[in-house]
Design a protein around this motif. Sequence first.
Motif, PDB file in Angstrom:
ATOM      1  N   LEU A 268      -3.302  -4.146  -8.031  1.00 51.22           N
ATOM      2  CA  LEU A 268      -3.314  -2.693  -8.086  1.00 51.22           C
ATOM      3  C   LEU A 268      -3.793  -2.181  -6.731  1.00 51.22           C
ATOM      4  O   LEU A 268      -4.967  -2.332  -6.384  1.00 51.22           O
ATOM      5  CB  LEU A 268      -4.227  -2.179  -9.203  1.00 51.22           C
ATOM      6  N   GLN A 269      -2.858  -1.636  -5.977  1.00 49.92           N
ATOM      7  CA  GLN A 269      -3.201  -1.026  -4.694  1.00 49.92           C
ATOM      8  C   GLN A 269      -3.577   0.417  -4.954  1.00 49.92           C
ATOM      9  O   GLN A 269      -2.767   1.185  -5.489  1.00 49.92           O
ATOM     10  CB  GLN A 269      -2.017  -1.110  -3.731  1.00 49.92           C
ATOM     11  N   MET A 270      -4.788   0.767  -4.586  1.00 47.53           N
ATOM     12  CA  MET A 270      -5.290   2.111  -4.850  1.00 47.53           C
ATOM     13  C   MET A 270      -5.554   2.803  -3.525  1.00 47.53           C
ATOM     14  O   MET A 270      -6.403   2.364  -2.748  1.00 47.53           O
ATOM     15  CB  MET A 270      -6.577   2.037  -5.686  1.00 47.53           C
TER      16      MET A 270
ATOM     17  N   GLY B  63     -11.883  -7.685  -6.586  1.00 43.41           N
ATOM     18  CA  GLY B  63     -11.497  -6.691  -5.595  1.00 43.41           C
ATOM     19  C   GLY B  63     -12.169  -5.344  -5.717  1.00 43.41           C
ATOM     20  O   GLY B  63     -11.928  -4.460  -4.890  1.00 43.41           O
ATOM     21  N   GLY B  64     -13.001  -5.159  -6.724  1.00 44.03           N
ATOM     22  CA  GLY B  64     -13.683  -3.879  -6.839  1.00 44.03           C
ATOM     23  C   GLY B  64     -14.748  -3.708  -5.775  1.00 44.03           C
ATOM     24  O   GLY B  64     -15.031  -4.625  -5.000  1.00 44.03           O
ATOM     25  N   GLY B  65     -15.325  -2.518  -5.746  1.00 42.94           N
ATOM     26  CA  GLY B  65     -16.374  -2.270  -4.771  1.00 42.94           C
ATOM     27  C   GLY B  65     -16.645  -0.795  -4.613  1.00 42.94           C
ATOM     28  O   GLY B  65     -16.211   0.031  -5.411  1.00 42.94           O
ATOM     29  N   LEU B  66     -17.384  -0.489  -3.552  1.00 45.79           N
ATOM     30  CA  LEU B  66     -17.754   0.891  -3.230  1.00 45.79           C
ATOM     31  C   LEU B  66     -16.920   1.365  -2.052  1.00 45.79           C
ATOM     32  O   LEU B  66     -16.833   0.668  -1.030  1.00 45.79           O
ATOM     33  CB  LEU B  66     -19.240   0.959  -2.892  1.00 45.79           C
ATOM     34  N   VAL B  67     -16.329   2.522  -2.181  1.00 50.30           N
ATOM     35  CA  VAL B  67     -15.494   3.070  -1.118  1.00 50.30           C
ATOM     36  C   VAL B  67     -15.676   4.578  -1.067  1.00 50.30           C
ATOM     37  O   VAL B  67     -15.984   5.211  -2.084  1.00 50.30           O
ATOM     38  CB  VAL B  67     -14.007   2.693  -1.360  1.00 50.30           C
ATOM     39  N   GLN B  68     -15.490   5.147   0.102  1.00 51.32           N
ATOM     40  CA  GLN B  68     -15.580   6.591   0.235  1.00 51.32           C
ATOM     41  C   GLN B  68     -14.303   7.248  -0.243  1.00 51.32           C
ATOM     42  O   GLN B  68     -13.214   6.637  -0.224  1.00 51.32           O
ATOM     43  CB  GLN B  68     -15.841   6.965   1.686  1.00 51.32           C
ATOM     44  N   ALA B  69     -14.409   8.499  -0.637  1.00 53.17           N
ATOM     45  CA  ALA B  69     -13.236   9.261  -1.055  1.00 53.17           C
ATOM     46  C   ALA B  69     -12.197   9.250   0.066  1.00 53.17           C
ATOM     47  O   ALA B  69     -12.536   9.392   1.250  1.00 53.17           O
ATOM     48  CB  ALA B  69     -13.635  10.682  -1.401  1.00 53.17           C
ATOM     49  N   GLY B  70     -10.947   9.068  -0.337  1.00 54.37           N
ATOM     50  CA  GLY B  70      -9.871   8.965   0.626  1.00 54.37           C
ATOM     51  C   GLY B  70      -9.564   7.550   1.054  1.00 54.37           C
ATOM     52  O   GLY B  70      -8.531   7.300   1.699  1.00 54.37           O
ATOM     53  N   GLY B  71     -10.422   6.631   0.695  1.00 49.03           N
ATOM     54  CA  GLY B  71     -10.242   5.241   1.080  1.00 49.03           C
ATOM     55  C   GLY B  71      -9.327   4.486   0.131  1.00 49.03           C
ATOM     56  O   GLY B  71      -8.730   5.067  -0.782  1.00 49.03           O
ATOM     57  N   SER B  72      -9.232   3.171   0.368  1.00 47.29           N
ATOM     58  CA  SER B  72      -8.328   2.324  -0.407  1.00 47.29           C
ATOM     59  C   SER B  72      -9.047   1.072  -0.883  1.00 47.29           C
ATOM     60  O   SER B  72      -9.994   0.598  -0.242  1.00 47.29           O
ATOM     61  CB  SER B  72      -7.117   1.911   0.454  1.00 47.29           C
ATOM     62  N   LEU B  73      -8.571   0.549  -1.988  1.00 46.12           N
ATOM     63  CA  LEU B  73      -9.000  -0.738  -2.507  1.00 46.12           C
ATOM     64  C   LEU B  73      -7.791  -1.429  -3.126  1.00 46.12           C
ATOM     65  O   LEU B  73      -6.875  -0.760  -3.598  1.00 46.12           O
ATOM     66  CB  LEU B  73     -10.076  -0.585  -3.582  1.00 46.12           C
TER      67      LEU B  73
END
Length: 119
Positions: free
Chosen positions: A80-82, A8-18
């Motif tokens: 883990l909901q981030m 489930g990891g990856g690249l996301v912009q600030a403010g986003g969710s993973l």
Amino acid sequence: QVQVVESGGGLVQAGGSLRLSCAASGRIVSINEMSWYRQAPGKQRELVASMSGGIRTNYADSVKGRFTIARDNPKNTVYLQMNSLKPEDTAVYYCNANALSTTGWANYWGRGTQVTVSS
């Protein structure tokens, strides 16, 4: 004996969710605590969140109110909901399972999944 695999990891912009997932498998009799740790470059591995017995939770101060840990006990899986991710959340995230197998209690680690938050 026991294998732990994160995803489930990856690249996301600030403010986003993973949402990270971690599944434990193998000769498991019981699992006590499942936890998420992270390690950023040049830093020590730190506890992010843990859940014991499917009820008691513990969070690092830096993620309280943004991250949520949850377990699916029959599936030996932890999530883990981030949310509201920040660049400082960038790290390799590791899952740990404190499990009882046929050879006794031990801590089992996954290989980690990279989370990168861009500003």
